[in-house]
Design a protein around this motif. Sequence first.
Motif, PDB file in Angstrom:
ATOM      1  N   LYS A   1       0.841  -1.203   0.000  1.00  0.00           N
ATOM      2  CA  LYS A   1       0.000   0.000   0.000  1.00  0.00           C
ATOM      3  C   LYS A   1       0.875   1.253   0.000  1.00  0.00           C
ATOM      4  N   THR A   2       1.843   1.263   0.928  1.00  0.00           N
ATOM      5  CA  THR A   2       2.726   2.423   1.013  1.00  0.00           C
ATOM      6  C   THR A   2       3.450   2.660  -0.309  1.00  0.00           C
ATOM      7  N   LEU A   3       3.892   1.566  -0.944  1.00  0.00           N
ATOM      8  CA  LEU A   3       4.664   1.712  -2.178  1.00  0.00           C
ATOM      9  C   LEU A   3       3.782   2.103  -3.364  1.00  0.00           C
ATOM     10  N   LEU A   4       2.477   1.926  -3.220  1.00  0.00           N
ATOM     11  CA  LEU A   4       1.603   2.224  -4.356  1.00  0.00           C
ATOM     12  C   LEU A   4       0.929   3.592  -4.258  1.00  0.00           C
ATOM     13  N   ILE A   5       0.878   4.181  -3.057  1.00  0.00           N
ATOM     14  CA  ILE A   5       0.079   5.405  -2.938  1.00  0.00           C
ATOM     15  C   ILE A   5       0.870   6.694  -3.132  1.00  0.00           C
ATOM     16  N   TRP A   6       2.204   6.617  -3.157  1.00  0.00           N
ATOM     17  CA  TRP A   6       2.942   7.890  -3.155  1.00  0.00           C
ATOM     18  C   TRP A   6       2.745   8.752  -4.402  1.00  0.00           C
ATOM     19  N   PRO A   7       2.454   8.175  -5.599  1.00  0.00           N
ATOM     20  CA  PRO A   7       2.301   9.089  -6.737  1.00  0.00           C
ATOM     21  C   PRO A   7       1.189  10.121  -6.542  1.00  0.00           C
ATOM     22  N   TYR A   8       0.271   9.868  -5.591  1.00  0.00           N
ATOM     23  CA  TYR A   8      -0.752  10.874  -5.333  1.00  0.00           C
ATOM     24  C   TYR A   8      -0.106  12.209  -4.981  1.00  0.00           C
TER      25      TYR A   8
END
Lengths: 293, 338, 284
Positions: free
Chosen positions: A107-114
């Motif tokens: 989750k952490t690795l997937l949400i940062w582009p926000y």
Amino acid sequence: MEKRVRFKSSWLPWLLIAPQMAIVLVFFFWPAAQALRQSVMSQDPFGNNSEFVGLENFERLFADASYLESFKTTAFFSVLVAVCGLSIALLLAVMANRVLRGAGVYKTLLIWPYAVAPVVAGVLWLFMFASPMGVIAYWLRMLGLDWNHLLNSRHAMALIVVAAVWKQISYNFLFFLAGLQSIPKSLIEAAAIDGASPWRRFWTIVFPLLSPTTFFLLVINVVYSFFDTFGIVDATTKGGPGKETSILVYKVYYDGFKAMDMAGSAAQSVVLMCIVIALTVIQFRFVEKKVQY
Amino acid sequence: MASITLNKVFKRYGSGKTANLVIHGVSAQIADGEFVVVVGPSGCGKSTLLRMVAGLEEITGGEISIGNRVVNDLEPSERDIAMVFQNYALYPHMNVFDNMAYGLKIAKVPMDEIKARVDKAAKILEIGAFMQRKPRELSGGQRQRVAMGRAIVRQPQVFLFDEPLSNLDAKLRAHTRLEIQKLHRELGITSLFVTHDQVEAMTLAQRMIVMNAGVMEQFGTPEEVYNRPASTFVATFIGSPPMNLLKNAPEARPGTILGVRPEHLAITSEGWALCVDALETLGAERLVYGRWLHGAGDELVIIRTDEGQPVPELGSTIHVTPRADRLHWFDATTGKRQ
Amino acid sequence: MVEHRPGLTFLTHAILLAGVAIIAFPLYLTLVASTQTAEQITQAIPMSMLPGTNALETYKIALFGGQSAAGSEITGSAPMMLVSLITALIIPLGKITMSMLSAFAIVYFRFPFRNLVFWMIFVTLMLPVEVRIGPTYEVVASLGMLNTYAGLSIPLIASATATFLFRQFFLTVPDELVEAARIDGAGPMRFFKDVLLPLSSTSIAALFVIQFIYGWNQYLWPLLMTTSEDMYPVVMGIKRLIGGDSYTEWNVVMATAILAMLPPALVVMLMQKWFVKGLVDTEK
């Protein structure tokens, strides 16, 4: 819903709402009224004379092939962004919902582009597709595709779609994951006992139950691709080649501030407002439904 | 210390055609140091009455005085009252000490005195051990004590209780009832206690106000209310099982209702002839439901007998006699005692 | 999940890892590029995918500016980062303060035109800055607010979503707490400060995270609003580095991109709990 008890004061509530009211009036209602006013006026480029022309600006606008083209471009763009963004995010969310360990890390690795600004997202992807050193452009050339988003409109469209989708996946992912986690586990287990395979379970149980989330995200993604992608377009294609990737928001900006056609730009603003109002209404209809659900 | 005087108190919500009158001119005089319970079914206006005394609801008409002061236009904090809420209304982000001290801090009481008062209240209520905890870390009973503690530290003229026991389980409720009695004996502060539970009302009250649909039906001691109910409403609301209200008893006169409590009916060899319709056994006692033999529709007569008595058979005929000194007569149209 | 099929579990992780890799790839490439020299990037086709050794030099120029190795004059992004930071702090703080106060007024007071006020705030949902850029620009210009922090932030501050969020939250605060506070002698502002504000802390944190990112990432508005270089936020600075006709120094662009991404990305990852809450709450 109302409070039973209220404080009594004749002046305090006015003082409390004063700051927000001041800003709303000065920076929202005044400009909106201006846009409405300008959209029915004709104005010379120096802003000296203006006269009332009724709906002439709108007639001119909808007679303008490039504006209609921009509408089509925007629609095409937002459908692509929504469909790609939603399907990739859904796939990842379903997978993340399956894993028992490491879900938090994924989750952490997937949400940062926000957190990445659209214009920065645009620059990042431009860099990978730029000729000659762009890595992806090079790979595509190896595969026999001569990438050139400066000349090829389909390439340009693909570029802004990829950048826009990349940035939006994290948002869709979070909401899909939350939606998946709210589906009662017992339903899945009941379906498993009934002998449904994981694939079948997904399409007959999970996906229908997820439909409120999907619909909500669909609206949000359309809003996003209509209004929040200005930075991506400005960083990568600048609406080009020609006007092939000039979405509505980019056109408002370009016509108003580069071409200095204030009346035309104001008419475009009014059209955009109508679109936002329509989308907001759809969204609120949906929220009401969700409450009942 | 102070008395409370309600003088023709009215409460109306809204105005014009949609106006909704919820309190119909209640007058009552509560003596200094007295413990008065307001009891009635839900929606009867008892909480509204209490909240008007507290200053949380505006008074549409009439006058409320605490001590010698008319308080109609005073803020709640100026009325020298303290209130215990049904859900306790503890500030969730403050610990027990701060919850109890908050009102005193606002009143700018010196810190030494705040500490002394809170400590004293904590000792009385035995909550000293968790002064640093937040409300969510406390059990229901402990929260209830903290809410009482918050009321005590204010050293008010009047305590107001808004169904403070209704969120406790039955055992704790009985226990807390005793504690509130003890507390009142020790502090002697005028108290107004709202409840829908007649057992609470009977056990706690020195005097009680029975309310129905915004009207004060009776104001008297529990004994008076039980022995001489002022209306058919009071007669059936207080006492369990409720008083029999009979129109078809042999003695009944037209236009009147005869009231007799189930415990004042005895199965005898002569008297009213009834057919046994149903039986309920409650351990120490038994309820016999009888139907008039002379055929009078659905009117049921409930008789309470002790467990030692013989058990009548279902469908058999029994004879019952009411105690002559325990008959109540009510007007059939107004429901008032005659 | 229900079954224990190692094959399926493997596939799940494989898909997730692929997703993470694709999502992270642009970031990796950006990092790599920022450690190389401009020549290394443009002359190798394609550019090398391994980190170079020029990191220190590149970031120094990206941050503080100066003459680059390729000979062009670079404007440092440190002052722009400061502009971004200030704007990204003013916007959430202003929004939170303002919307809490107005939500407080709407929920806890009865005053004439209360519904009108509520609807006026509601309608601003339908006027995002993108659709009113032209006229808003004129208003800001006529108020003399071009090239100021006020001009950069205030038109973005009024927010219906934040007001709704707090209104929604205040409505869930039990009435008895207000009553208890009134009996304790607390006036409206005292109740606001002592009870409502502490109870709202998680909502405030959530909103702050979302609005910080919103403020930091503004691009279109500053593009119109600022003509003076010392008021450019950093995301605009990046665009300017690749904008001109001059030779694009990709290593500096990429280092600046990293610098511009870092603060909001850190906020998202470190304050993930509030970030998720903020996203979910503001979209209700």
